[in-house]
Design an enzyme around this catalytic site. Sequence first.
Site, mmCIF file in Angstrom:
data_model
loop_
_atom_site.group_PDB
_atom_site.id
_atom_site.type_symbol
_atom_site.label_atom_id
_atom_site.label_comp_id
_atom_site.label_asym_id
_atom_site.label_seq_id
_atom_site.Cartn_x
_atom_site.Cartn_y
_atom_site.Cartn_z
ATOM 1 N N CYS A 2 0.873 -1.180 0.000
ATOM 2 C CA CYS A 2 0.000 0.000 0.000
ATOM 3 C C CYS A 2 0.904 1.222 0.000
ATOM 4 O O CYS A 2 2.112 1.117 0.153
ATOM 5 C CB CYS A 2 -0.856 0.049 1.265
ATOM 6 S SG CYS A 2 -1.773 -1.459 1.562
ATOM 7 N N ARG A 27 1.408 1.440 -6.060
ATOM 8 C CA ARG A 27 1.588 0.537 -4.922
ATOM 9 C C ARG A 27 0.300 -0.186 -4.545
ATOM 10 O O ARG A 27 0.309 -1.115 -3.730
ATOM 11 C CB ARG A 27 2.085 1.320 -3.700
ATOM 12 C CG ARG A 27 3.432 1.965 -3.898
ATOM 13 C CD ARG A 27 3.838 2.715 -2.661
ATOM 14 N NE ARG A 27 4.118 1.808 -1.564
ATOM 15 C CZ ARG A 27 5.306 1.257 -1.323
ATOM 16 N NH1 ARG A 27 6.315 1.556 -2.097
ATOM 17 N NH2 ARG A 27 5.484 0.442 -0.331
ATOM 18 N N TRP A 75 -3.721 -1.715 -1.243
ATOM 19 C CA TRP A 75 -3.661 -2.964 -2.001
ATOM 20 C C TRP A 75 -4.061 -4.043 -0.998
ATOM 21 O O TRP A 75 -3.290 -4.413 -0.125
ATOM 22 C CB TRP A 75 -2.235 -3.187 -2.530
ATOM 23 C CG TRP A 75 -2.179 -4.256 -3.550
ATOM 24 C CD1 TRP A 75 -2.504 -4.160 -4.882
ATOM 25 C CD2 TRP A 75 -1.782 -5.599 -3.341
ATOM 26 N NE1 TRP A 75 -2.337 -5.373 -5.496
ATOM 27 C CE2 TRP A 75 -1.893 -6.265 -4.582
ATOM 28 C CE3 TRP A 75 -1.352 -6.327 -2.230
ATOM 29 C CZ2 TRP A 75 -1.590 -7.613 -4.745
ATOM 30 C CZ3 TRP A 75 -1.051 -7.663 -2.396
ATOM 31 C CH2 TRP A 75 -1.153 -8.285 -3.638
ATOM 32 N N ASN A 101 0.761 0.286 6.215
ATOM 33 C CA ASN A 101 1.215 -0.542 5.102
ATOM 34 C C ASN A 101 1.944 -1.718 5.718
ATOM 35 O O ASN A 101 2.883 -1.525 6.482
ATOM 36 C CB ASN A 101 2.151 0.303 4.222
ATOM 37 C CG ASN A 101 2.914 -0.520 3.210
ATOM 38 O OD1 ASN A 101 2.476 -1.592 2.819
ATOM 39 N ND2 ASN A 101 4.054 -0.006 2.783
ATOM 40 N N GLY A 102 1.491 -2.941 5.416
ATOM 41 C CA GLY A 102 2.145 -4.116 5.996
ATOM 42 C C GLY A 102 1.100 -5.099 6.490
ATOM 43 O O GLY A 102 -0.085 -4.989 6.163
ATOM 44 N N GLU A 485 8.288 -20.872 -20.300
ATOM 45 C CA GLU A 485 8.157 -19.508 -19.778
ATOM 46 C C GLU A 485 9.244 -18.598 -20.361
ATOM 47 O O GLU A 485 8.971 -17.447 -20.714
ATOM 48 C CB GLU A 485 8.222 -19.541 -18.239
ATOM 49 C CG GLU A 485 8.160 -18.196 -17.538
ATOM 50 C CD GLU A 485 6.904 -17.373 -17.817
ATOM 51 O OE1 GLU A 485 5.958 -17.875 -18.440
ATOM 52 O OE2 GLU A 485 6.891 -16.192 -17.422
ATOM 53 N N LYS A 489 8.414 -15.239 -22.548
ATOM 54 C CA LYS A 489 8.916 -13.895 -22.193
ATOM 55 C C LYS A 489 9.572 -13.254 -23.420
ATOM 56 O O LYS A 489 9.353 -12.092 -23.711
ATOM 57 C CB LYS A 489 9.945 -13.948 -21.045
ATOM 58 C CG LYS A 489 9.407 -14.229 -19.676
ATOM 59 C CD LYS A 489 8.606 -13.125 -19.048
ATOM 60 C CE LYS A 489 7.148 -13.208 -19.360
ATOM 61 N NZ LYS A 489 6.254 -14.003 -18.634
ATOM 62 N N GLU A 492 6.919 -12.260 -26.064
ATOM 63 C CA GLU A 492 6.059 -11.141 -25.657
ATOM 64 C C GLU A 492 6.723 -9.779 -25.795
ATOM 65 O O GLU A 492 6.095 -8.838 -26.245
ATOM 66 C CB GLU A 492 5.675 -11.292 -24.172
ATOM 67 C CG GLU A 492 4.585 -12.262 -23.892
ATOM 68 C CD GLU A 492 4.174 -12.190 -22.430
ATOM 69 O OE1 GLU A 492 5.013 -12.486 -21.560
ATOM 70 O OE2 GLU A 492 3.020 -11.828 -22.155
ATOM 71 N N HIS A 508 12.699 -35.183 -32.008
ATOM 72 C CA HIS A 508 11.497 -35.632 -32.722
ATOM 73 C C HIS A 508 10.970 -34.567 -33.679
ATOM 74 O O HIS A 508 9.808 -34.623 -34.080
ATOM 75 C CB HIS A 508 10.411 -36.037 -31.723
ATOM 76 C CG HIS A 508 10.822 -37.180 -30.855
ATOM 77 N ND1 HIS A 508 10.937 -38.472 -31.332
ATOM 78 C CD2 HIS A 508 11.213 -37.227 -29.555
ATOM 79 C CE1 HIS A 508 11.341 -39.271 -30.359
ATOM 80 N NE2 HIS A 508 11.521 -38.529 -29.261
ATOM 81 N N LYS A 607 -2.651 -6.426 -19.845
ATOM 82 C CA LYS A 607 -2.259 -7.048 -18.580
ATOM 83 C C LYS A 607 -3.245 -8.140 -18.164
ATOM 84 O O LYS A 607 -2.852 -9.184 -17.685
ATOM 85 C CB LYS A 607 -2.128 -5.978 -17.488
ATOM 86 C CG LYS A 607 -1.584 -6.506 -16.175
ATOM 87 C CD LYS A 607 -0.141 -6.975 -16.303
ATOM 88 C CE LYS A 607 0.347 -7.685 -15.066
ATOM 89 N NZ LYS A 607 1.472 -8.600 -15.370
HETATM 90 O O1 M6R Z 1 -3.833 -12.641 -14.934
HETATM 91 P P1 M6R Z 1 -3.571 -14.030 -15.402
HETATM 92 O O2 M6R Z 1 -2.489 -14.706 -14.663
HETATM 93 O O3 M6R Z 1 -4.828 -14.868 -15.429
HETATM 94 O O4 M6R Z 1 -3.088 -13.859 -16.900
HETATM 95 C C1 M6R Z 1 -2.860 -14.972 -17.716
HETATM 96 C C2 M6R Z 1 -2.117 -14.561 -18.950
HETATM 97 O O5 M6R Z 1 -2.857 -13.669 -19.706
HETATM 98 C C3 M6R Z 1 -0.762 -13.922 -18.595
HETATM 99 O O6 M6R Z 1 0.025 -14.787 -17.825
HETATM 100 C C4 M6R Z 1 0.008 -13.563 -19.868
HETATM 101 O O7 M6R Z 1 0.417 -14.721 -20.520
HETATM 102 C C5 M6R Z 1 1.181 -12.661 -19.489
HETATM 103 N N1 M6R Z 1 1.268 -11.589 -20.399
HETATM 104 C C6 M6R Z 1 2.468 -13.427 -19.432
HETATM 105 O O8 M6R Z 1 3.601 -12.644 -19.309
#
Ligand code: M6R
Length: 612
Positions: A2, A27, A75, A101-102, A485, A489, A492, A508, A607
Site C-alpha cells: 500500500c 503501490r 492494495w 502498510n504491511g 516460460e 517472455k 512477448e 522428434h 495485462k
Molecule cells: O492474470 P492471469 O495470470 O490470469 O493472466 C494470464 C495470462 O494472460 C498472462 O500470464 C500472460 O500470458 C502474461 N502476459 C504473461 O507474461
Amino acid sequence: MCGIVGYIGKGNVKEILLDSLQRLEYRGYDSAGIALLDTSNKIEIFKKTGRISNLRLDLHSVNSQAKMGIGHTRWATHGGVTNENAHPHFDCGNNIALVHNGIIENYNVLKNLLEKKGHKFNSETDTEILVHLIEDIYKTEKISLEESVIKALNLVQGTYGIALISSYEPNKIICARNGSPLVVGMGQNEMFVASDVNAIIPYTRNVIYLEDKEMVVINEENCNTFNLNYEKIVKPISKVEWDLEAISQNGYETFMLKEIFEQPDAMLNAMRGRVNLPEGAIKFGGLNLTEAETRDISRIIITACGTSWHAALVGEYLIETFAKIPVEVDYASEFRYRNPIIQKNDILLVISQSGETLDTLEALREAKRKGIKVLGITNVVGSTIARECDGGIYLHAGPEIGVASTKAFTNQVIVMIMLAIYLGRLKHMSFYEGQRLLNELNKIPEKVNEVLKQAEKIKAIAKKYQYAKNFLYLGRGFNYPVALEGALKLKEISYIHAEGYPAAEMKHGPIALIDENMPVVFLATTGPLYDKVISNIREVKARNGRIIAIVNQLTDDLSKYTDDVVIVPETFEEFSPLVNVVPLQLLAYYIAREKNLDVDKPRNLAKSVTVE
Ligand code: M6R
C-alpha cells in the site's frame, strides 16, 4: 503493498495529500482515503473504493481548513475491497486515525483481547486492531501518545509502515516502520511523510529515511526520531537527486525490470506467516477445506492461461512428487469447452495473477456447475476469481504493472511448492522431510538475489543474440515449464519467435531447425536427468547450434560445448524453476531493450485478458 502519506504545514492539506497519493497509486489502487485534522482539532475521514480519482471526485466540494492529515492507497490483504476496509481507521472515539502498510500477523490474538475490553471494530483489517491497541494503552496507562505507540508496536508481530494523527495531541504526526518503507520530507515550515520519495518529490528533496523499528514524530518545524525503547536517534538528511519520472518506477528504467528485481522480496511476502519451519509444515488461512476433505482429494485439475499455465505445469510436478495426488493441467480455454470428466473427489485449482482472465473465470464457473470445489491462486485481492472461488491462496507479490509477468510467476511457483508440501504433510510426508524442504525454501530469495547480481553479464549475452530470428528453449522435468516460460517472455517483449520444448523432444522434430543461426537456451542445472541434458547439448553443438546454458557449475563438458553460460546457485531440483527462470527473464528483457522496445506495454497485449 500500500502507499501512505502525511502532511503538516500551512499548505492545502487535502490537495497535497491527494497529489502525493496519486504518485503512490502503483503501490495499490483498491481504495484510497485521507484523514484531516482541522483547526478545532476534530478529525474527519474520507475514503472510497477504487482509484484515487474516485476519492478526488468525492472530495471535490469539501472545503477543508485542515492543518494536517494522513492518506493511504490500498492494495488489499486482510479483508475485501470495501469502503469499511479502506484506510485510515479510527479508534473507538474517533480521536486517533491511522494508516498502515504491511501485515499485523498476531492481529487475531490482539483483536480477542481488545474485544474483551469492549473495543468495537468496523472493518475486517488487521490495521484497525493497531489503532484500538494504541487507544487502549493511551487511556489505561495515561502515558503520552508517542509512548503508547511504542508500547503498541512492541506488542505487534509483523510488518508496518504507519502514520497517525490524534485530536488528543493535535500538533504532530507520528510514524514508524518495520519492514515497510517510510521517508520523511523536510520542507520550509512544513513536513511530509510517505512510503517512498516518489510521493513528495515535488515539494522537497531533503529527506530522512527511516530504518526498521524506528519512530518519528513530526511537527511543522521539527522531526524527532526514536528507537522503540524511546531513545532519541540522530538521523542524516539525504538529498534526492532523481527526477520524478524515474522514481515513479522506483529508479528502474521500466516496471518490468523493477518487478524482476523485486522477486526476492515478493517471495518472502508469499512465505511470510505460512512457512512453519519448527513443525516442518505450511499454514494457509483461506483454503476453506477441512483436513478430512483435503485428505479425500482424489485428483487435482489445474487450469490457467499464459504464464500462469506454466506455473500450473510446475505445480503438477510438485504435487505429484510431494503429495502423490494425480494432477491434470489444462488450458482454461480448452477446459471450459471440452466437457471434462469430473469426479466427486476432484478439485479444480485455478491460477491467475489478475484474477480477471475470462477463460480462467469461465473454467472455474464450469467446474462449479459440475459440483466440485474450486480453489484460486490469485494476486489481486478481491478480484472476480478470488471472490468466486470456494477458497484460495493469495500470492502477495504486490501490484504487477509490467504486462510480461515475472514476480507473479515466481510467487505462483512458491505457492505451488507450499501447497504441495501442505498436501504432502497431511498424507505421507514426514516431519523431517517437511523441515528439510522448508529449510531450503527459505534460502531461495537469497539465491535469486545471487542471480540478479549477474544482470550485467546477462545483458552482454543479450547484446550478442539480439539479431536472432528464432530461439529454442529446452529443459526437462521441473525445468520443462521454465523453458516454456523463457520462450514466452522473449516472444512477448522482443517479438522474436521462440519455442520451448522438453529437451528430449528436440530430436522428434525441432532439431531440423538447428543451424549456426539458431540460439538454443538449455536449462542444464543439476538433477536426475542432468547427463541426458548434456547429451542433448552435444546433439545441438554437432549441428552448429549456438548454446546458452543455465548451469550450476562449469564442467569440462559444458565449457567445451556451450557458447555462453550463466552460473546460478544450486538448489533442490523441485525448487530450481524459481532460480532458473530469472536469467531467462533478464535475457528476454535485455534483448527487448537492445531493440528499443516498450517492454512494459508490448504491442497487442493487455495485462489482463477479459475477452475470449
Ligand atoms: O492474470 P492471469 O495470470 O490470469 O493472466 C494470464 C495470462 O494472460 C498472462 O500470464 C500472460 O500470458 C502474461 N502476459 C504473461 O507474461
